[in-house]
Write a protein that holds these residues in place. Structure first.
Motif, PDB file in Angstrom:
ATOM      1  N   HIS A 135      15.428  -0.473  -7.565  1.00 18.41           N
ATOM      2  CA  HIS A 135      14.182  -1.014  -7.037  1.00 18.41           C
ATOM      3  C   HIS A 135      13.269   0.138  -6.586  1.00 18.41           C
ATOM      4  N   ALA A 136      13.847   1.072  -5.849  1.00 14.45           N
ATOM      5  CA  ALA A 136      13.056   2.205  -5.373  1.00 14.45           C
ATOM      6  C   ALA A 136      12.510   3.008  -6.544  1.00 14.45           C
ATOM      7  N   ARG A 137      13.320   3.181  -7.563  1.00 13.64           N
ATOM      8  CA  ARG A 137      12.881   3.964  -8.727  1.00 13.64           C
ATOM      9  C   ARG A 137      11.713   3.263  -9.417  1.00 13.64           C
ATOM     10  N   HIS A 138      11.846   1.983  -9.595  1.00 13.53           N
ATOM     11  CA  HIS A 138      10.788   1.226 -10.258  1.00 13.53           C
ATOM     12  C   HIS A 138       9.507   1.288  -9.432  1.00 13.53           C
ATOM     13  N   MET A 139       9.669   1.076  -8.148  1.00  7.36           N
ATOM     14  CA  MET A 139       8.537   1.131  -7.216  1.00  7.36           C
ATOM     15  C   MET A 139       7.873   2.504  -7.266  1.00  7.36           C
ATOM     16  N   LEU A 140       8.698   3.532  -7.123  1.00  6.06           N
ATOM     17  CA  LEU A 140       8.158   4.886  -7.029  1.00  6.06           C
ATOM     18  C   LEU A 140       7.494   5.294  -8.344  1.00  6.06           C
ATOM     19  N   ASN A 141       8.150   5.024  -9.459  1.00  6.97           N
ATOM     20  CA  ASN A 141       7.534   5.356 -10.755  1.00  6.97           C
ATOM     21  C   ASN A 141       6.147   4.755 -10.847  1.00  6.97           C
ATOM     22  N   HIS A 142       6.059   3.503 -10.455  1.00 13.26           N
ATOM     23  CA  HIS A 142       4.762   2.840 -10.564  1.00 13.26           C
ATOM     24  C   HIS A 142       3.748   3.441  -9.599  1.00 13.26           C
ATOM     25  N   LEU A 143       4.162   3.704  -8.391  1.00 12.69           N
ATOM     26  CA  LEU A 143       3.212   4.220  -7.400  1.00 12.69           C
ATOM     27  C   LEU A 143       2.783   5.646  -7.735  1.00 12.69           C
ATOM     28  N   LEU A 144       3.713   6.424  -8.277  1.00 12.51           N
ATOM     29  CA  LEU A 144       3.350   7.784  -8.698  1.00 12.51           C
ATOM     30  C   LEU A 144       2.289   7.723  -9.787  1.00 12.51           C
ATOM     31  N   GLU A 145       2.487   6.791 -10.664  1.00 11.62           N
ATOM     32  CA  GLU A 145       1.538   6.623 -11.755  1.00 11.62           C
ATOM     33  C   GLU A 145       0.165   6.227 -11.214  1.00 11.62           C
ATOM     34  N   GLU A 146       0.213   5.340 -10.241  1.00 12.11           N
ATOM     35  CA  GLU A 146      -1.045   4.785  -9.769  1.00 12.11           C
ATOM     36  C   GLU A 146      -1.732   5.668  -8.740  1.00 12.11           C
ATOM     37  N   PHE A 147      -0.951   6.305  -7.894  1.00 15.02           N
ATOM     38  CA  PHE A 147      -1.552   7.046  -6.785  1.00 15.02           C
ATOM     39  C   PHE A 147      -1.403   8.565  -6.916  1.00 15.02           C
ATOM     40  N   GLY A 148      -0.567   9.006  -7.822  1.00 18.52           N
ATOM     41  CA  GLY A 148      -0.407  10.450  -7.995  1.00 18.52           C
ATOM     42  C   GLY A 148       0.673  11.003  -7.082  1.00 18.52           C
ATOM     43  N   ARG A 149       1.259  12.080  -7.543  1.00 12.64           N
ATOM     44  CA  ARG A 149       2.363  12.674  -6.790  1.00 12.64           C
ATOM     45  C   ARG A 149       1.936  13.195  -5.429  1.00 12.64           C
ATOM     46  N   ASP A 150       0.676  13.548  -5.313  1.00 14.92           N
ATOM     47  CA  ASP A 150       0.226  14.213  -4.094  1.00 14.92           C
ATOM     48  C   ASP A 150      -0.189  13.249  -3.009  1.00 14.92           C
ATOM     49  N   TYR A 151      -0.117  12.017  -3.300  1.00 12.95           N
ATOM     50  CA  TYR A 151      -0.526  11.024  -2.314  1.00 12.95           C
ATOM     51  C   TYR A 151       0.338  11.214  -1.070  1.00 12.95           C
ATOM     52  N   LEU A 152      -0.308  11.373   0.046  1.00 11.00           N
ATOM     53  CA  LEU A 152       0.442  11.702   1.257  1.00 11.00           C
ATOM     54  C   LEU A 152       1.235  10.509   1.783  1.00 11.00           C
ATOM     55  N   LEU A 153       2.429  10.803   2.192  1.00  9.67           N
ATOM     56  CA  LEU A 153       3.217   9.787   2.882  1.00  9.67           C
ATOM     57  C   LEU A 153       2.554   9.496   4.220  1.00  9.67           C
ATOM     58  N   ASP A 154       2.405   8.237   4.498  1.00  8.55           N
ATOM     59  CA  ASP A 154       1.817   7.877   5.776  1.00  8.55           C
ATOM     60  C   ASP A 154       2.526   6.600   6.187  1.00  8.55           C
ATOM     61  N   VAL A 155       3.579   6.778   6.963  1.00 10.21           N
ATOM     62  CA  VAL A 155       4.530   5.689   7.150  1.00 10.21           C
ATOM     63  C   VAL A 155       4.274   4.904   8.424  1.00 10.21           C
ATOM     64  N   ALA A 156       4.025   5.643   9.497  1.00 17.68           N
ATOM     65  CA  ALA A 156       3.865   4.941  10.766  1.00 17.68           C
ATOM     66  C   ALA A 156       2.935   5.742  11.661  1.00 17.68           C
ATOM     67  N   LEU A 157       2.261   5.003  12.516  1.00 16.38           N
ATOM     68  CA  LEU A 157       1.290   5.602  13.436  1.00 16.38           C
ATOM     69  C   LEU A 157       1.974   6.650  14.315  1.00 16.38           C
ATOM     70  N   ASN A 158       1.272   7.694  14.590  1.00 17.39           N
ATOM     71  CA  ASN A 158       1.760   8.687  15.551  1.00 17.39           C
ATOM     72  C   ASN A 158       3.207   9.079  15.302  1.00 17.39           C
ATOM     73  N   THR A 159       3.539   9.277  14.072  1.00 21.95           N
ATOM     74  CA  THR A 159       4.944   9.487  13.753  1.00 21.95           C
ATOM     75  C   THR A 159       5.120  10.744  12.942  1.00 21.95           C
ATOM     76  N   ASN A 160       5.957  11.602  13.440  1.00 20.32           N
ATOM     77  CA  ASN A 160       6.253  12.829  12.735  1.00 20.32           C
ATOM     78  C   ASN A 160       7.457  12.636  11.811  1.00 20.32           C
ATOM     79  N   VAL A 161       8.447  11.971  12.341  1.00 17.91           N
ATOM     80  CA  VAL A 161       9.672  11.788  11.541  1.00 17.91           C
ATOM     81  C   VAL A 161       9.485  10.573  10.633  1.00 17.91           C
ATOM     82  N   GLU A 162       8.890  10.859   9.495  1.00  9.13           N
ATOM     83  CA  GLU A 162       8.473   9.803   8.576  1.00  9.13           C
ATOM     84  C   GLU A 162       9.642   9.221   7.794  1.00  9.13           C
ATOM     85  N   ALA A 163      10.700  10.015   7.643  1.00  9.57           N
ATOM     86  CA  ALA A 163      11.786   9.618   6.744  1.00  9.57           C
ATOM     87  C   ALA A 163      13.111  10.108   7.310  1.00  9.57           C
TER      88      ALA A 163
END
Ligand code: SF4
Ligand code: SF4
Ligand code: SF4
Ligand code: SF4
Ligand code: SF4
Ligand code: SF4
Ligand code: SF4
Ligand code: SF4
Lengths: 800, 182, 800, 182
Positions: A135-163
């Motif tokens: 599921h993650a692979r399918h999701m990521l492949n599609h999002l990379l295609e649509e948004f580009g590899r450089d699209y910044l991760l922005d997961v949560a407000l005021n959050t440094n530890v994103e992952a």
């Protein structure tokens, strides 16, 4: 066309893939000519360009392999020994078999019953983790295609530890969605190793199988994290907001005058396209989009005008209602007879994933209008469309065209729904086929004689599995009967569900960390997983409410997060409406879909890292040791039934988080049970001195199937205790444990002496009573230690 | 000879080794009477199982008293026994109980030694099925009886699949026959 | 330390990973300073620097995903419809179950019996393919570490097409061992997708499951290719040599006066270290290294002083003989009770793979001498050592130290071996547990009374599975009895096995291509897989000999390649000694271990590419269409039993290569059977015209379990026919078919009319007889067409 | 009532639906006699099964003749039948036969229609088990009989697990009773 290059670094000193920690480099080439040709728009990243921000040195275990945490796992497994309960005494995995493994018999490959059971556990966890990873692979492949590899991760407000999972397990810090790929590659590599270990003639030891299952679980949380943070970052989902908005759920949330699209599954991408299409064409007043299972959550995270139809167990019931004009399936949690069932109500099916093509013709590359025409005319009962960005148009156009033609199906008469009922021959096949042995026959017979009450009483007990119908020699439509018998009530049901809020923010962690670690906030309770239990609705809400009142932090995901919305108080308010949607004592947060479970474990990791300042980077054992000994988190997956649930749970176990499942969870083939009667099992190191110390059975179990909801409630209170509790914290936890025991067991617990370390642990108001009890039990002050607890030798600061 | 055995649940098939069905209730009684350390395990469905004059918990208390059995109440059932002032009843989660029963070093609730015969009634069908499976496979020397009205293949002996009234008369007969314990 | 970087290119126009075809670039940086630090010895490759040599344009399907070849698969599956034979009527894969799926019943998830059976097939293929993939990953990681990414691939003499599967499937041409990684990444990604599809509630259609199983099979051959060409290139294995050297096999090959090391499994790396150690320390006269299963083959490919102990089925027998002083297990095909069994004969076990740790303590990071001491003293019955380059020293030292202490075990007396025999209580449990219902009880009883003959007759019928012992209530050591009863014979047995020659060279392909495609060489017969069949030894050799005499090209791998060495002619010569080891008519080639199976399918691909000049690059369907319609290859896996065998077979099916398995192969839950009685199933396109044409049932089946070896032989002759056969070729094939039918069935075939296209197809010598027969059958000249056969619309050159 | 059914192979358990065991040989005979299009399938182990006066092939030929059954010889067995000059015998691989039997459109070897009763004997135990499984699941209307001496759960009816001499007398009795076919 732009070519973007990702780079993996191989550090030849180890067998594992590694990232360079500081030697990072970023080359951009707008145009480059070489003897081989011209390259334009090329970007090369060596290592992680984001690493510069991460000063933390590399921890001991980046990209761990199958055996890396075997010692840690065995520490846990030695305390929580598996109690195996074979669901079958045979093995049929290869053509040497079937082999009878009963008792001490061995298979033709030499395997014994324990190893076989744990092998099946491993296989289930591999299938489960593969599912989220795919599921993650399918999701990521599609999002990379649509948004580009450089699209910044922005997961949560005021959050440094994103992952937190990626940082903890892989040892790097992703900055863009492209950076997620390395972790995903790693997870895939490892999963293939684990699946291979289940092959005939590979692993032979049950505890090694268990350790591998834990590994699959750990990987699963990495994969879920990737899936969720990539969609949160790109699709505008709530980013860890408090008090997320509400969405509507239930039959009553659907305006049946509109064309109704029913989306089933876990992958939001096709639904996003549908919603985008509705927005772009301003069609929300003509089309309802409702979802089942995680797609429903994620739809509302994308746009809360989308409706939640309900959890997995309502799938067949919804179809039988005749309301959906069109069914979209993506992946996971799909009833496999959906095409047949949808056909019966004249609703076409659009399949959107290669993993679930259902035998339908692949029309990915055809003209949308041609597809619509074939579906509307009924020439095709369904199609496959694999490009998510092509689904919206076909779905919306088809639903709108089909809807007016479906009048006869949309409001089936009671007569129609009750058809053939009188043919029941009283053979009891339905009852014997029912996983809960529900008294179906009696209900059908009563209904045939005009008494609908028994059938409508069955409805809430039924998990919607359809086995009764399938077993019935008269092919009676029992589920339709149940629906019809209670349609009048359920048709108007409309519940508010808080939209999935995503990851817990760093700020929130900072605020509650202390309270949790020292036991002042009695615990974090996560209600997760499917809704495949009788009395869906009542049960999970009952648990949630009990602990909300007691100021636990209550988190929910997936179908459980839906299910607990269905219980209303006298004012008609459900728990989401009664309790604040914040990650704090007494708060109830819908974290999101099943992949959002990674944020729950992620929160415990972040407590260790952000609150307690434990190093995070590639430092799994220390963090798990911390979570296990200090963070009073408990997971309840009351309806867990799938392989995914198994792997999610396994990811909790390796982190030391106990998981309670419902009674049918015993079918997972083994529990991981502590023995509170064996003192020697509860010796822990004191990190200050290296001394061994008896700490009492906290937490008592790691994986545990409860027989009743009441048992689960009392056990939750008990499992929230940790060796590190302050006296004040322990006193609070004990008072809940005692209080809940009295309430649900009608008696004091009979094992209190195992949890009272000293008089100061005793809840003040009960002190006299308890001291008397303890005296009778021969309790001694100080027998139970209060170490700086750890299971890891290397955490000892001063060796003796 | 027909191979058809009426199952407790359609897909309950366990393996080559499966429970014998009691020829008659008196055999159950005499088996209990012969046991040195019998244990009666009562599951949380017991209050829902209505008898002529009460529920399965009442029957369990009678069996416990007459057969001098220790009773293990699983789930949250202990409260019911307390209410009815039953003696020699212990509360334990079903999973824990299974786990301990397979441990030959366990000395029972009273510390006086392992049980030699364990009798189950009132549990969720499939949960009992699984606990019995654990015991069948990993406690080979433990004898188990299922007193449920659906055939439990993983027990050593079972009543088999019978309807409610048959079941009740079987249970009654067992209780009656326990009286004669010397 | 050197850092080397591999680069993946993402082409944003597709969802699939892709390589650039011509825009390649290679940057070397000896030293580079940036704000982030200094990098030395950095090498960047963008795309494939090797691509410059490959002029061939990219084909239509590089890196195909799960659904890419669904249409192709369904073409085959429509002709060869699965006949499902459930091994169990239940499903127990999730806690909703067990579900009864008998007949038309459905499970709680909505699955039906056909979908369930095909799901299990998919799962088996995923486990199988994962096993080779995990093996390839482990192998490659180690070789990259040891030899560097730039180490050139060097697979076979005079061979340009070094990696037909990678070229065909992935669409690139690897030049170095580092280049193999991209294909492996791809395989892992896809396998995770497939495993996910087996999750509850995903795929629902049986043919979609089958197509996914085919996909797993295709991937498996890529993985096997990677595993084998990387080891061939680096470890000095034979590189497609004709007349490879001979190695010794059998009890008699072992000098029991030396210390005996027994290596079990599939991964040669630990054995390489042992052999290196023996060479470096000149200890070959003190230590025997013998192997079971593929490790044995690969050991002899590395150094033919290594011995082959035998196939998998001899594993328990060898241990019971007491001869091994030490057992090394790597991965796959290991008896899972090996530690227990080895302990009984006082032999320590060294486990060398994370996939198979057997509960032993991990001593990877300990001092070798300390480990040796613990093993020799018996303080530890075995250890795990995960670093292959650390195994040699420990193994050799331990074996040499243990050997003298093991005198009592090494030559167990008959009395000892026959112990307790008289206790047999005649309960028949052994017979009922035996997969072949062998008359064990009678043999034991006779032996107890002094008659050894029955037991020694059993020995060749026994597959060594040990189920009889496990079932025996008296714990009688039946396998030891069997061994003892025939020890005197088998102890001296020593057979010659040709060392695995590796890939088929381009030159060989060029030389035989024409003969094969036009049917003048009647076929390629591959004898592969395990030896888990009664009469191991006789059976497979019988098949091989029959077709060698008939000038088929006979290839063998794995345990089959061992097993066919055990039959001797009057002069004491086995088939390896009687027939030339060349890839040509009448030649017998041991290709190698199980991963060498990729070279067999690879050879058929190369015939299409090199001989017929069909484009290879990312052009799977066309090549498969070619192989299916033109290359008379047939695989026999007489003893196939594992999940690996399932996935290997699936890789053959997708290429259109029929596979025959032994009778227990019916336990794979389904066969893929053609219906020769249905003319409509055998319509093929004529590529010249696009016309439909009836071609007769060639090849009749795709996957087929034969009841007897005789049946398999006759069927092999039949399955070697292809629509493209020239009349001369068909006549040859028919004459073999008729001849073998007469020989083994005692009668003419009753379906000849389906294979004779015209009079000129008739073998000259039988013409009269056959014409009479055909007349009776109402045969018509020309009813069966001779098209330029294809199943692909796009291959039609001139559309009507 | 005991649940113990003597299996043909220890782990032969199939599923909830399994073969009835014939109460007596005459029932087999009358079943065959009542069938309109019976088929007798003989497997390749037949020559190894020794009878008083020959082997199972001889018995098969007798049954075929007396019961007017078409015979399908699987494996490479056809030669044996040819040698013994048996009539109405067809050669077919066992897998193919199974595949065709589940196809309701198949009209039999002689093209005159599908068979309504298929009787198996002489096959490898597990292979017969599997073919019968395919038929049980996918040819719900086809009645099947296993004449083997090991219980075949997937047939509609089976002889069950009997020893050689019992088996032989059962087969003989079947043959005798076939005589009386009108
Ligand atoms: S393990 Fe499951 S599928 Fe296999 S025999 Fe048992 S119930 Fe059947
Ligand atoms: S995997 Fe082992 S136990 Fe299972 S069927 Fe095969 S040989 Fe038997
Ligand atoms: S659909 Fe409901 S009533 Fe029917 S078998 Fe399933 S749970 Fe029981
Ligand atoms: S299975 Fe059908 S016919 Fe039988 S009792 Fe149930 S509803 Fe009635
Ligand atoms: S996967 Fe489906 S058929 Fe199998 S046990 Fe689960 S619900 Fe039943
Ligand atoms: S070891 Fe041999 S005799 Fe024993 S059960 Fe296996 S095949 Fe039969
Ligand atoms: S199982 Fe053991 S005791 Fe029983 S017949 Fe076979 S060898 Fe004899
Ligand atoms: S042929 Fe089979 S048994 Fe032999 S090594 Fe290969 S997989 Fe193992």
């Amino acid at each position: 066309m732009r070519h973007i290059i990702s780079i993996q670094l191989f550090n030849y000193g180890r067998r594992q893939r590694r990232t360079l920690s500081k030697k990072d480099l970023n080359i951009k080439i707008d145009e480059l000519e070489s003897s081989l040709g011209t390259i334009k728009g090329l970007e090369i990243q060596i290592g992680r360009i984001t690493d510069e921000e991460w000063e933390e040195p590399m921890g001991p275990t980046p990209f761990p392999s199958v055996g890396t945490f075997r010692d840690w796992d065995k520490k846990l497994l030695n305390r929580y020994k598996p109690f195996y309960m074979p669901l079958c005494d045979l093995c049929c995995l290869c053509t040497y078999g079937k082999c009878d493994l009963t008792g001490d018999k061995k298979g033709a490959c030499g395997i014994d019953q324990k190893a076989q059971q744990s092998r099946i556990v491993l296989l289930a966890c591999c299938i489960g983790a593969s599912t989220h990873t795919a599921h993650a692979r399918h999701m990521l492949n599609h999002l990379l295609e649509e948004f580009g590899r450089d699209y910044l991760l922005d997961v949560a407000l005021n959050t440094n530890v994103e992952a937190p999972h990626i940082r903890l397990v892989c040892g790097y810090k992703p900055k863009t969605i492209g950076d997620l790929e390395e972790a995903l590659d790693y997870v895939e590599t490892q999963l293939v190793q684990l699946t291979a270990a289940a092959h005939t003639g590979q692993e032979g030891d049950n505890l090694d199988f268990e350790s591998k299952a834990f590994h699959a679980g750990m990987l699963d949380h990495v994969a879920m994290e990737i899936a969720d943070i990539s969609q949160i970052s790109t699709l505008g989902f709530p980013k860890g907001v408090s008090e997320a908005p509400l969405a509507q759920m239930g039959f009553g949330s659907i305006d049946t005058k509109k064309a109704v699209v029913m989306c089933i599954g876990h992958n939001v991408l096709p639904s996003v396209d549908i919603i985008d299409y509705l927005m772009e064409h301003d069609l929300f007043d003509k089309v309802e989009i409702g979802g089942l299972c995680c797609t429903a959550h994620d739809n509302t995270r994308y746009d809360n005008r989308a409706k939640i139809l309900g959890p997995i167990s309502w799938q067949l019931r919804y179809v039988r209602s005749g309301i959906p004009d069109l069914v979209v399936i993506d992946e996971q949690c799909i009833r496999l007879d959906i095409v047949e069932e949808a056909e019966k109500i004249g609703a076409p099916v659009i399949a959107t994933s290669e993993k679930s093509m259902m035998g339908l013709p692949d029309r990915t590359h055809d003209d949308p209008d041609a597809i619509v025409a074939d579906l509307v005319s009924g020439r095709q009962k369904g199609v496959v469309i694999l490009e998510p960005r092509k689904v919206g148009e076909v779905v919306v156009k088809t639903a709108m065209a089909v809807s007016p033609k479906r009048k006869e199906f949309k409001e089936p008469s009671k007569e129609k729904l009750f058809e053939n009922m009188e043919k029941c021959r009283g053979c009891l096949e339905c009852v014997m086929a029912c996983p809960n042995n529900l008294p179906i026959m009696d209900a059908v017979k009563a209904c045939a004689e005009g008494d609908l009450s028994l059938l409508s009483e069955l409805q809430p007990l039924c998990v919607g599995c359809g086995r009764c119908e399938s077993a019935c020699p008269e092919d009676l439509s029992i589920i339709s009967y149940m629906y019809a018998a209670s349609a009048d009530q359920c048709k108007d049901e409309c519940f508010q569900v808080r939209v999935g809020s995503g990851a817990i923010t760093d700020v929130e962690i900072r605020e509650v960390g202390r309270g949790i670690v020292f036991g002042e906030i009695p615990g974090i309770l996560a209600l997760v997983g499917c809704a495949n239990y009788p009395k869906g609705g009542g049960e999970v809400a009952k648990i949630a409410e009990e602990f909300l009142k007691r100021r636990f932090i209550v988190l929910a995901t997936g179908c459980s997060a839906m299910d607990l919305a269905t219980t209303l108080d006298e004012e008609g308010q459900n728990l989401y409406e009664q309790y604040p949607g914040v990650f704090d004592a007494g708060g109830l947060v819908n974290v999101g879909s099943c992949v959002s479970n990674s944020h729950i474990t992620g929160a415990t990791i972040k407590i260790a890292n952000i609150f307690a300042k434990r190093p995070l980077r590639a430092n799994y054992e220390e963090i798990a040791d911390y979570v296990y000994n200090r963070v009073g988190a408990v997971g309840i997956a009351w309806g867990a039934m799938s392989q995914k649930a198994a792997s999610i749970a396994a990811g909790c176990w390796r982190l030391g988080i106990p998981v309670i499942v419902g009674p049918h969870g015993s079918k997972y083939r083994r529990n991981l049970l502590g023995r509170k009667d064996k003192e020697e099992d509860w010796i822990t190191l004191d990190a200050r001195t290296g001394d061994d110390m008896y700490i009492g059975p906290v937490p008592e179990h790691l994986f545990y199937a409860a027989e009743t909801i009441e048992e689960a409630i009392v056990m939750t209170a008990k499992l929230s205790m940790r060796p590190n509790d302050t006296t004040k914290g322990r006193a609070v936890k004990l008072s809940h444990y005692i209080d809940l025991s009295k309430k649900y067991y009608g008696t004091m617990p009979d094992d209190l002496e195992l949890f009272v370390r000293g008089e100061s642990d005793l809840p003040f108001t009960m002190k006299v009573e308890l001291l008397e009890y303890l005296k009778k039990k021969g309790w001694e002050e100080g027998k139970i230690g209060m170490p700086d607890p750890t299971l890891l030798d290397r955490m000892i600061r001063r060796k003796k | 000879m027909s191979a058809k055995l009426r199952p407790g649940q359609t897909a309950e098939i366990a393996g080559p080794k499966h429970a014998m069905v009691f020829p008659k209730p008196t055999v159950v009684a005499s088996m209990i009477k012969r046991a040195k350390r019998p244990l009666l395990v009562i599951g949380s469905k017991a209050p829902e199982i209505v008898t002529d004059d009460g529920d399965l918990i009442d029957y369990a208390i009678k069996i416990g008293k007459k057969g001098k059995l220790t009773i293990a109440a699983t789930g949250h059932l202990i409260g019911e026994f307390k209410k009815r002032k039953a003696k020699n009843v212990y509360s334990i989660p079903f999973m824990n109980l299974g786990d301990r029963l397979r441990d030959t070093d366990w000395n029972g609730f009273d510390g006086k030694g392992h049980y030699d015969l364990v009798i189950f009634a009132g549990s969720q069908y499939y949960m009992e099925w699984l606990v019995l499976s654990g015991l069948k496979n990993f406690a080979p020397n433990l004898r188990t009886i299922s007193l449920g009205n659906l055939y439990q293949p993983n027990a050593s002996w079972a009543i088999g699949t019978v309807n409610h009234s048959e079941w009740m008369s079987i249970l009654k007969e067992i209780i009656e026959n326990l009286e004669e314990k010397k």
